[in-house]
Scaffold this motif. Structure first.
Motif, mmCIF file in Angstrom:
data_model
loop_
_atom_site.group_PDB
_atom_site.id
_atom_site.type_symbol
_atom_site.label_atom_id
_atom_site.label_comp_id
_atom_site.label_asym_id
_atom_site.label_seq_id
_atom_site.Cartn_x
_atom_site.Cartn_y
_atom_site.Cartn_z
ATOM 1 N N HIS A 35 -115.767 59.192 9.489
ATOM 2 C CA HIS A 35 -116.070 60.336 10.805
ATOM 3 C C HIS A 35 -114.958 61.341 10.378
ATOM 4 C CE1 HIS A 35 -118.765 57.556 11.981
ATOM 5 N NE2 HIS A 35 -118.149 56.655 12.021
ATOM 6 N N ALA A 36 -113.771 61.239 10.160
ATOM 7 C CA ALA A 36 -112.858 62.516 10.169
ATOM 8 C C ALA A 36 -111.569 62.006 9.211
ATOM 9 C CB ALA A 36 -112.217 62.543 11.635
ATOM 10 N N SER A 37 -110.982 63.176 8.643
ATOM 11 C CA SER A 37 -110.097 62.981 7.788
ATOM 12 C C SER A 37 -109.047 64.108 8.096
ATOM 13 C CB SER A 37 -110.563 63.500 6.270
ATOM 14 O OG SER A 37 -109.633 63.208 5.118
ATOM 15 N N GLY A 38 -107.644 63.468 7.891
ATOM 16 C CA GLY A 38 -106.487 64.394 8.079
ATOM 17 C C GLY A 38 -106.184 65.048 6.946
ATOM 18 N N VAL A 39 -105.720 66.340 7.330
ATOM 19 C CA VAL A 39 -105.233 67.113 6.337
ATOM 20 C C VAL A 39 -103.614 67.194 6.157
ATOM 21 C CG1 VAL A 39 -105.174 69.786 5.360
ATOM 22 C CG2 VAL A 39 -107.126 68.890 6.421
ATOM 23 N N ASN A 40 -103.070 66.874 5.331
ATOM 24 C CA ASN A 40 -101.473 66.844 4.933
ATOM 25 C C ASN A 40 -101.136 67.874 3.881
ATOM 26 O OD1 ASN A 40 -100.367 64.430 6.696
ATOM 27 N ND2 ASN A 40 -102.353 63.596 5.784
ATOM 28 N N SER A 116 -108.374 54.117 22.418
ATOM 29 C CA SER A 116 -108.204 55.281 23.210
ATOM 30 C C SER A 116 -108.452 56.694 22.454
ATOM 31 C CB SER A 116 -106.862 55.264 23.883
ATOM 32 O OG SER A 116 -106.010 55.167 22.994
ATOM 33 N N LEU A 117 -108.781 56.672 21.264
ATOM 34 C CA LEU A 117 -108.742 57.928 20.626
ATOM 35 C C LEU A 117 -110.241 57.923 19.812
ATOM 36 C CD1 LEU A 117 -105.525 58.332 18.510
ATOM 37 C CD2 LEU A 117 -105.836 59.358 20.803
ATOM 38 N N PRO A 118 -110.570 59.407 20.025
ATOM 39 C CA PRO A 118 -111.978 59.482 19.172
ATOM 40 C C PRO A 118 -111.410 59.646 17.756
ATOM 41 C CG PRO A 118 -111.185 61.491 20.332
ATOM 42 C CD PRO A 118 -110.366 60.428 20.801
ATOM 43 N N PRO A 119 -112.339 59.585 16.785
ATOM 44 C CA PRO A 119 -111.998 59.492 15.253
ATOM 45 C C PRO A 119 -111.145 60.983 14.995
ATOM 46 C CG PRO A 119 -114.173 58.856 15.500
ATOM 47 C CD PRO A 119 -113.763 59.173 16.868
ATOM 48 N N GLU A 120 -111.434 61.912 15.629
ATOM 49 C CA GLU A 120 -110.953 63.146 15.186
ATOM 50 C C GLU A 120 -109.525 63.340 15.592
ATOM 51 O OE1 GLU A 120 -113.691 65.884 16.732
ATOM 52 O OE2 GLU A 120 -115.339 65.615 15.535
ATOM 53 N N GLN A 121 -109.225 62.166 16.456
ATOM 54 C CA GLN A 121 -107.778 62.391 16.774
ATOM 55 C C GLN A 121 -107.038 61.154 15.829
ATOM 56 O OE1 GLN A 121 -106.476 62.532 20.927
ATOM 57 N NE2 GLN A 121 -108.139 63.665 21.261
ATOM 58 N N ARG A 282 -106.118 71.860 15.181
ATOM 59 C CA ARG A 282 -107.611 72.017 15.014
ATOM 60 C C ARG A 282 -108.365 71.254 14.173
ATOM 61 N NH1 ARG A 282 -106.456 77.917 12.482
ATOM 62 N NH2 ARG A 282 -104.972 77.780 14.141
ATOM 63 N N VAL A 283 -109.744 71.201 14.486
ATOM 64 C CA VAL A 283 -110.595 70.588 13.830
ATOM 65 C C VAL A 283 -111.812 71.426 12.988
ATOM 66 C CG1 VAL A 283 -112.533 68.747 14.023
ATOM 67 C CG2 VAL A 283 -110.643 68.704 15.631
ATOM 68 N N LEU A 284 -112.063 71.118 11.839
ATOM 69 C CA LEU A 284 -112.973 71.978 11.043
ATOM 70 C C LEU A 284 -113.903 71.324 10.384
ATOM 71 C CD1 LEU A 284 -110.447 74.515 9.378
ATOM 72 C CD2 LEU A 284 -111.892 74.951 11.093
ATOM 73 N N PRO A 285 -114.976 71.676 10.156
ATOM 74 C CA PRO A 285 -116.172 70.912 9.149
ATOM 75 C C PRO A 285 -115.453 70.951 7.885
ATOM 76 C CG PRO A 285 -117.191 72.825 10.358
ATOM 77 C CD PRO A 285 -115.559 72.855 10.575
ATOM 78 N N LEU A 286 -116.096 69.566 7.260
ATOM 79 C CA LEU A 286 -115.656 69.132 5.948
ATOM 80 C C LEU A 286 -115.980 70.514 4.953
ATOM 81 C CD1 LEU A 286 -114.771 67.081 3.729
ATOM 82 C CD2 LEU A 286 -116.980 66.529 3.526
ATOM 83 N N ALA A 287 -116.952 70.916 5.120
ATOM 84 C CA ALA A 287 -117.217 72.207 4.165
ATOM 85 C C ALA A 287 -116.045 73.396 3.972
ATOM 86 C CB ALA A 287 -118.551 72.682 4.578
ATOM 87 N N TYR A 288 -115.364 73.205 5.391
ATOM 88 C CA TYR A 288 -114.340 74.391 5.374
ATOM 89 C C TYR A 288 -112.934 73.700 4.946
ATOM 90 C CZ TYR A 288 -117.634 77.248 7.999
ATOM 91 O OH TYR A 288 -118.604 78.164 8.464
ATOM 92 N N ALA A 289 -112.961 72.732 4.356
ATOM 93 C CA ALA A 289 -111.783 72.349 3.562
ATOM 94 C C ALA A 289 -110.936 73.208 3.011
ATOM 95 C CB ALA A 289 -112.014 71.183 2.479
ATOM 96 N N ILE A 306 -107.617 68.731 11.189
ATOM 97 C CA ILE A 306 -108.599 67.695 11.027
ATOM 98 C C ILE A 306 -109.772 68.182 10.242
ATOM 99 C CG2 ILE A 306 -109.876 65.662 12.030
ATOM 100 C CD1 ILE A 306 -106.958 65.084 12.204
ATOM 101 N N LEU A 307 -110.431 67.215 9.351
ATOM 102 C CA LEU A 307 -111.813 67.570 8.948
ATOM 103 C C LEU A 307 -112.650 66.710 9.703
ATOM 104 C CD1 LEU A 307 -110.945 68.205 5.062
ATOM 105 C CD2 LEU A 307 -111.566 70.149 7.043
ATOM 106 N N ARG A 308 -113.993 67.352 10.135
ATOM 107 C CA ARG A 308 -114.867 66.447 10.710
ATOM 108 C C ARG A 308 -115.951 66.173 9.784
ATOM 109 N NH1 ARG A 308 -117.159 70.002 13.729
ATOM 110 N NH2 ARG A 308 -115.572 70.034 15.631
ATOM 111 N N ILE A 309 -116.301 65.031 9.511
ATOM 112 C CA ILE A 309 -117.184 64.560 8.443
ATOM 113 C C ILE A 309 -118.553 64.129 8.928
ATOM 114 C CG2 ILE A 309 -117.701 62.914 6.602
ATOM 115 C CD1 ILE A 309 -114.366 64.276 7.021
ATOM 116 N N ALA A 310 -118.737 63.178 9.816
ATOM 117 C CA ALA A 310 -119.873 62.570 10.060
ATOM 118 C C ALA A 310 -120.718 63.664 11.278
ATOM 119 C CB ALA A 310 -119.662 61.281 10.839
#
Ligand code: NAP
Length: 310
Positions: A35-40, A116-121, A282-289, A306-310
């Motif tokens: 659902h979401a991936s963290g950028v490091n 307590s957290l949505p996937p984007e967190q 910030r949260v960006l769509p996967l296509a904006y990796a 964060i990248l939002r996938i789903a």
């Protein structure tokens, strides 16, 4: 499935949003619908090829080792998870990552996600929180009553390190630019230093532990603030020079984060108990990796990207 991959090493322009084969998963793996991936910062370092001499990747390669999502399927030997479970993980850096709709991860690297957290967190937690924990407690053996200087306190690792160190009873000093000072105090820093306004080291001495997240000049100016026998735990590359540490009468430890499902479960419990906060820049769509990685490379994110996938 859709994924972001690179077919050659290079700057962020080499990242392609495209179709990729579904991951193969083995008997000890789970298949996670991301659902979401963290950028490091490490995602960018691998993509640039900084580590190609020690960690040769099979290209094309999917970056991203922070994942939050749901279990889609489990390998034959996996009993701890079932399809539909909401999970998070830091995945193995040698395998394809989480900038994708699906990822295969070893089950022992996975934990149930904080309720307590949505996937984007949740996706902003694993790698940074595991790094802070390992550096402070495994590698530097920080104890209650000791002092710790956390460099880049507003970064992904720094924000978790401040909270974990404070919770462990340490006196916490952090460096950050002025705009981030109030946040760092709210999260538990006793003292905050504006590294842009002068020499951060002026007035600091007899510190037990330095968490070096920056390296270079910052590392050099950190040796003298340590007490004799104190520890510089370095997560920034290159690894610290042990001869230099000896000359200063201190210890230098290179920190290498590893996936750790059980510890991640402990971290999830702290989050659900309200004892550990997650900051998302910030949260960006996967296509904006590519845009997400370029922003990470500026090195002024406040918490996680964060990248939002789903
Ligand atoms: N060895 C390992 O296992 C491991 C694991 C994780 C990370 N790392 C490495 O550790 C480093 C930090 O990771 P991260 O995820 O925390 O990075 P990050 O989130 O990109 O860090 C961004 C933060 O760095 C701060 N900053 C930049 N320059 C600074 C300076 N000179 N002094 C103090 N703060 C400064 C910025 O604060 P301001 O905006 O306030 O300037 C910003 O908040 C990276 O190099 C990463 O590759 C290594």
């Amino acid at each position: 499935m859709k994924a972001v991959r690179f077919h050659q090493y290079g700057d962020a322009e080499v990242l392609r949003f495209e179709d990729a084969p579904m991951p193969q998963f083995g008997e000890n793996d789970v298949l996670i619908r991301v659902h979401a991936s963290g950028v490091n910062p490490s995602d960018c370092q691998f993509r640039r090829g900084d580590y190609r001499a020690f960690v040769p990747l099979t290209l094309p390669f999917i970056p991203g080792w922070d994942v939050a999502g749901t279990i889609d399927a489990v390998g034959a030997k996996v009993t701890r998870f079932k399809p539909g479970d909401a999970v998070f993980a830091m995945a193995d850096m040698f395998r394809n990552g989480a900038y994708a709709q699906y990822i295969a991860v070893r089950a022992n690297e996975v934990a149930m996600a904080p309720n307590s957290l949505p996937p984007e967190q949740a996706a902003g937690v694993p790698l940074a929180a595991l790094t802070a924990w390992k550096a402070l407690f495994d590698d530097a053996a920080l104890k209650a009553g000791q002092s710790v200087l956390v460099h880049a306190g507003a970064g992904g690792v720094g924000l978790f390190a401040i909270q974990l160190a404070r919770r462990a009873g340490a006196r916490v000093i952090a460096t950050a630019s002025a705009a981030n000072h109030e946040l760092l105090r709210q999260l538990g820093a006793h003292q905050v230093i504006d590294y842009r306004a002068g020499d951060f080291a002026a007035g600091l001495k007899d510190i037990d532990v330095v968490l070096d997240t920056v390296g270079g000049e910052t590392r050099e100016r950190s040796w003298p603030v340590l007490r004799p026998g104190g520890t510089l735990a370095a997560i920034a590359m290159p690894p610290p020079d042990e001869a230099r540490a000896r000359r200063h009468g201190v210890r230098a430890v290179p920190v290498r984060v590893q996936p750790h499902g059980e510890r991640l479960a402990d971290i999830a419990r702290l989050i659900d108990a309200g004892e550990l906060k997650v900051m998302i820049d910030r949260v960006l769509p996967l296509a904006y990796a590519a845009a997400a990685q370029r922003y990470s490379e500026e090195r002024h994110a406040r918490g996680k990207i964060i990248l939002r996938i789903a």
